[in-house]
Design an enzyme around this catalytic site. Sequence first.
Site, PDB file in Angstrom:
ATOM      1  N   ARG B 337       1.584   4.025 -17.150  1.00 17.44           N
ATOM      2  CA  ARG B 337       1.771   3.012 -18.184  1.00 17.44           C
ATOM      3  C   ARG B 337       3.222   2.535 -18.204  1.00 17.44           C
ATOM      4  NH1 ARG B 337      -2.662   4.233 -21.938  1.00 17.44           N
ATOM      5  NH2 ARG B 337      -4.359   4.478 -20.438  1.00 17.44           N
ATOM      6  N   GLU B 339       4.945   1.144 -20.259  1.00 17.66           N
ATOM      7  CA  GLU B 339       5.309   0.811 -21.637  1.00 17.66           C
ATOM      8  C   GLU B 339       6.716   1.306 -21.917  1.00 17.66           C
ATOM      9  OE1 GLU B 339       2.409   2.053 -24.669  1.00 17.66           O
ATOM     10  OE2 GLU B 339       0.930   2.072 -23.052  1.00 17.66           O
ATOM     11  N   ARG B 345       5.654  10.788 -28.272  1.00 16.70           N
ATOM     12  CA  ARG B 345       4.268  10.948 -27.829  1.00 16.70           C
ATOM     13  C   ARG B 345       3.863  10.001 -26.697  1.00 16.70           C
ATOM     14  NH1 ARG B 345      -0.108   9.113 -31.318  1.00 16.70           N
ATOM     15  NH2 ARG B 345       0.240   6.910 -31.655  1.00 16.70           N
ATOM     16  N   HIS B 346       4.825   9.364 -26.064  1.00 17.59           N
ATOM     17  CA  HIS B 346       4.513   8.485 -24.940  1.00 17.59           C
ATOM     18  C   HIS B 346       5.170   8.959 -23.645  1.00 17.59           C
ATOM     19  CE1 HIS B 346       3.387   5.620 -28.151  1.00 17.59           C
ATOM     20  NE2 HIS B 346       2.553   5.164 -27.238  1.00 17.59           N
ATOM     21  N   GLU B 495      -4.093  10.313 -32.210  1.00 12.57           N
ATOM     22  CA  GLU B 495      -5.163   9.940 -31.297  1.00 12.57           C
ATOM     23  C   GLU B 495      -5.035  10.706 -29.985  1.00 12.57           C
ATOM     24  OE1 GLU B 495      -4.730   6.584 -28.815  1.00 12.57           O
ATOM     25  OE2 GLU B 495      -6.218   7.832 -27.821  1.00 12.57           O
ATOM     26  N   SER B 498      -9.734   7.629 -26.601  1.00 10.76           N
ATOM     27  CA  SER B 498     -10.248   6.323 -26.954  1.00 10.76           C
ATOM     28  C   SER B 498     -11.490   6.112 -26.111  1.00 10.76           C
ATOM     29  CB  SER B 498      -9.206   5.269 -26.602  1.00 10.76           C
ATOM     30  OG  SER B 498      -8.959   4.444 -27.685  1.00 10.76           O
ATOM     31  N   ARG B 550      -1.572  15.226 -24.509  1.00 17.74           N
ATOM     32  CA  ARG B 550      -1.690  15.122 -25.974  1.00 17.74           C
ATOM     33  C   ARG B 550      -2.497  16.268 -26.554  1.00 17.74           C
ATOM     34  NH1 ARG B 550      -1.895   9.064 -27.967  1.00 17.74           N
ATOM     35  NH2 ARG B 550       0.153   8.452 -27.186  1.00 17.74           N
TER      36      ARG B 550
END
Lengths: 576, 576
Positions: B337, B339, B345-346, B495, B498, B550
């Site tokens: 990712r 991002e 948490r990333h 979370e 998903s 996670r």
Amino acid sequence: MSEQQHAPQAEKVIPLTEPPKEGEGEKGPSKSALKKAAKEKEKAEKAAARKAAEEAQKKEAEANDISKNDYGELALFGSTVSSIPASTEVPWIELEELPEIFESSSGAEESGGPHVVITTTVKNARIQSASLAFLVLQHGYETIQGVVAKSETLSKQMVKFVGSIPSQSVVRAHVLVKKPKDPVKSCTIENLEVHIKKLFIVSKADSQLPLQVEDAERPLPLEGQEAQTDEEGGRPVVGLSTRLNNRVLDLRASQNLAIFDIMDGVERLFKEFLQARGFRNRHTPKLIGAASEGGANAFEVKYFEEKAFLAQSPQLYKQMLIASGIQRVMEVGPVFRAENSNTARHLTEFTGLDLEMEIKEHYHEAITLLEELMLYIFNGLKERYKRETDLLRKDYHVDEFKLPEAGKVPRLNFAEGIAMLREDGIEIADFEDLSTPHEKRLGALVLKKYGTDFYVLDKFPLAVRPFYTMPSNYNPEDPNSGYSNSYDFFMRGQEIMSGAQRIHQAEFLAKRMREHVTPVDPESPGLKHYVNAFKYGCREHAGGGIGLERIVMLWLGVPNIRLASLFPRDPGRLEP
Amino acid sequence: MSEQQHAPQAEKVIPLTEPPKEGEGEKGPSKSALKKAAKEKEKAEKAAARKAAEEAQKKEAEANDISKNDYGELALFGSTVSSIPASTEVPWIELEELPEIFESSSGAEESGGPHVVITTTVKNARIQSASLAFLVLQHGYETIQGVVAKSETLSKQMVKFVGSIPSQSVVRAHVLVKKPKDPVKSCTIENLEVHIKKLFIVSKADSQLPLQVEDAERPLPLEGQEAQTDEEGGRPVVGLSTRLNNRVLDLRASQNLAIFDIMDGVERLFKEFLQARGFRNRHTPKLIGAASEGGANAFEVKYFEEKAFLAQSPQLYKQMLIASGIQRVMEVGPVFRAENSNTARHLTEFTGLDLEMEIKEHYHEAITLLEELMLYIFNGLKERYKRETDLLRKDYHVDEFKLPEAGKVPRLNFAEGIAMLREDGIEIADFEDLSTPHEKRLGALVLKKYGTDFYVLDKFPLAVRPFYTMPSNYNPEDPNSGYSNSYDFFMRGQEIMSGAQRIHQAEFLAKRMREHVTPVDPESPGLKHYVNAFKYGCREHAGGGIGLERIVMLWLGVPNIRLASLFPRDPGRLEP
């Protein structure tokens, strides 16, 4: 697909008739235009009349259709999957459960056999007569015959509809499970068939498919054979690129399902064996700060404002894990190689089965463990995947894979391999790396001499191995001479694994990096952390990396590694 | 490291004294130069004399050293690992085997306990007196006390050498296994100790380590606490970046070994559960032709003359596998990712646990299976990884993870979640996606109401989910309105998964791509194959993607996801 299918009242079955098209608006001034318009109007009126007549006919036919609520295309839906009227008494099962359901339903015979709902792929549909049609229904490896016959409660319209379903469509059907008069030789479930009472299309396949699954079920043609027809059926022989371009259809061939089930099996056996021997499973990063192993063959990644690279193997990281005290480590994950090789045995992305272990007395502890591992995998495949293996070997006319007895894997020194090749008339230097043809030749010689398709070549020349390889007898005056504590494993004369004892001392490692045939800088950002890892105390260790796709290819004897990769990647292929 | 260490006669033990340096050659004409030279000569002669005296002294000491052949640094070696004189009678074992060896050696007591060779890390060494030193020896989770005492056969020089070994060095030792007078509280093996008879350094650690393993064994400081000292010992509290920069040392902390053993456990439990339910394990490509899921967050790769991207998830490929007829599929692999999120948490690379399955009647079949899967994982961790779990939770003062009873996982509709938040005073719109603080708040509310740290939120607004999500009640007039057949799973209010039912019809899928809040082009090269896959007949299906790191982070309650990644990657970190 009309929008009606997605309307909120999603539970409704979509009618089979097309909604009437809206009339087109009129336009235009000039005389000739007017004349033209009048003519078109007339034409349109005629067409409308014809259409109305057809509609009326269809409506009448529909009105007369006793089965009209029992077939059609399913709507997409809201929270429930199906618009088949829910019937709590009728179990929804999968095709492969049919034999069991039938067995356990003694007494249901009177009522015409057990009544169930199944969802399956229509492998093909065939109209026998106006009142009878046959389907071959498929789920996974299993196929069963479907029968739809006109009766007092089933219309010939429905027979026609069911018999005309495009191949590969997915349908959901209410069926009665029965014994056929004669075994159905063309299906895997021979002693049962299903009689269709209601049938709805869940997902309709295009009637023109870019690849017929039947064609994908036949072996890949040898090179140059593409676009020819085969001897028997006169069907076109479909080549590799057509298959790969339409891989989703290609993968529906049972042979392909078998290939990847075997691949899954190899991975399971690998982990089973190693977990039982204390190997810990870990995930090392694939994004790395610098091209670590030489550099030429690493893919470059744009990483925010920086550059990153894709790991060419977990080599450096699994060694760093050994340095972190993990004792024994394994990893299964993608490996990336930016090699512009368009051969039948190279991919730019493949799955690596890697392991690394502390050794106690000798690096042959690792070779012994790796030999046992491979025999465990081979024997596991023989026991658990016989059907899948036979399916492929039969197609490709491939010999049984000849295994050595336990504890008797031929372990040749590289020098012995060279001697065998020379004896066979090959000119080759003492410290020359083996070319692919030489490897294959040596494989044939080993097979002849030892009767096995699996063997180990030990003690490769130091100069042809990576910088982290432990020399066997290091000569500081001529640092790239001599042999090393390294080994390759072969199947059917092709390399499937490369391994070695690694250097576990930072200073000597840095020295080897600088003086290697392909020198790298131990101070460079990508290697500094790696070299430092051995400054904090590290045990002697050895390991290896196995190509998962190669094992599968060579176990089965299929002619191209791409057949053993779900969505293969090579210099010319990134899709699908 | 001198080159002698790599000499062909590798079996020899390296002497501890430095080889005498060779004399430097003389040179030079001019007078002052000559004078200078004379002075230097004199100086050199003095130095040489001093050195010779030292050498002589050392030699004498050595000559008097009865243990001189019993300790030192090992050479790197040729084909055998060690230059310890081979002794076939003495078994080479691992530290953790010591208790077993001791148990099975009744009668060996007279001869001073079983005699074995072990290779271990020196966690620390301490000289008690000129004739006594203690070591803490470590392998994996286990530690044992080592004792070296002066005796008739063991010199004080050797005691000094052994007691001065730098922490974290790896040594190989001949030891006698004995019962200590009192249990050794500071070691995991309390009721045994080893008496060292010979000891050689396999790999010497730098005496100045960039991070002390003892410091890595303490919990990570809370934000802003870095570089302070803790209450008890007055030791510096070592922050996250120091730990990660020296990850190989950091990972030697038992707590870190525990974290990754638990991670290994989660993956095993995931596969165990799914394999037993017919899921096939597959590997989909990570190199893809076009940024598939929206595009903004995909890393770009230089692929020969073309561009490629790194897969942001196996989403599209696992759906294509369902379209290829695989029924149920799982994958464990890296997910990338791009991002630019620098949160706790990333990560830019993490491990995805993915699954996709055909559904029969309702997408809740997938939710039910996923709930059962997660409970299987949680209960498996409780049973099999209690020691590892407690180690971390104790350090971080984390509460037990509260589990619902089987079959009683709270499954809230999104709208209910919104209602609970509003009741709690939060202003939030009906179709607004949940922010991280809202998620955490809702988690707290659910914990209070249902007494569980694990729950499911179902039926998310269609507009906040990806294009492939199946709408619950599609309104063609307002195509991004309403809810969808999608769900998130939460642990401790965050979370972890998903998932959704996916669209299985090509035409509707293409429509959703175009009309989505973030539209994508169904005809684009990267998506064309994906859309086409649903033109050949595809079953209804649903699935989900779980973040492995996670689960581990939230199960243990550790404060940062980087602690649950071996070599974490974030926008600022690509090394080590």
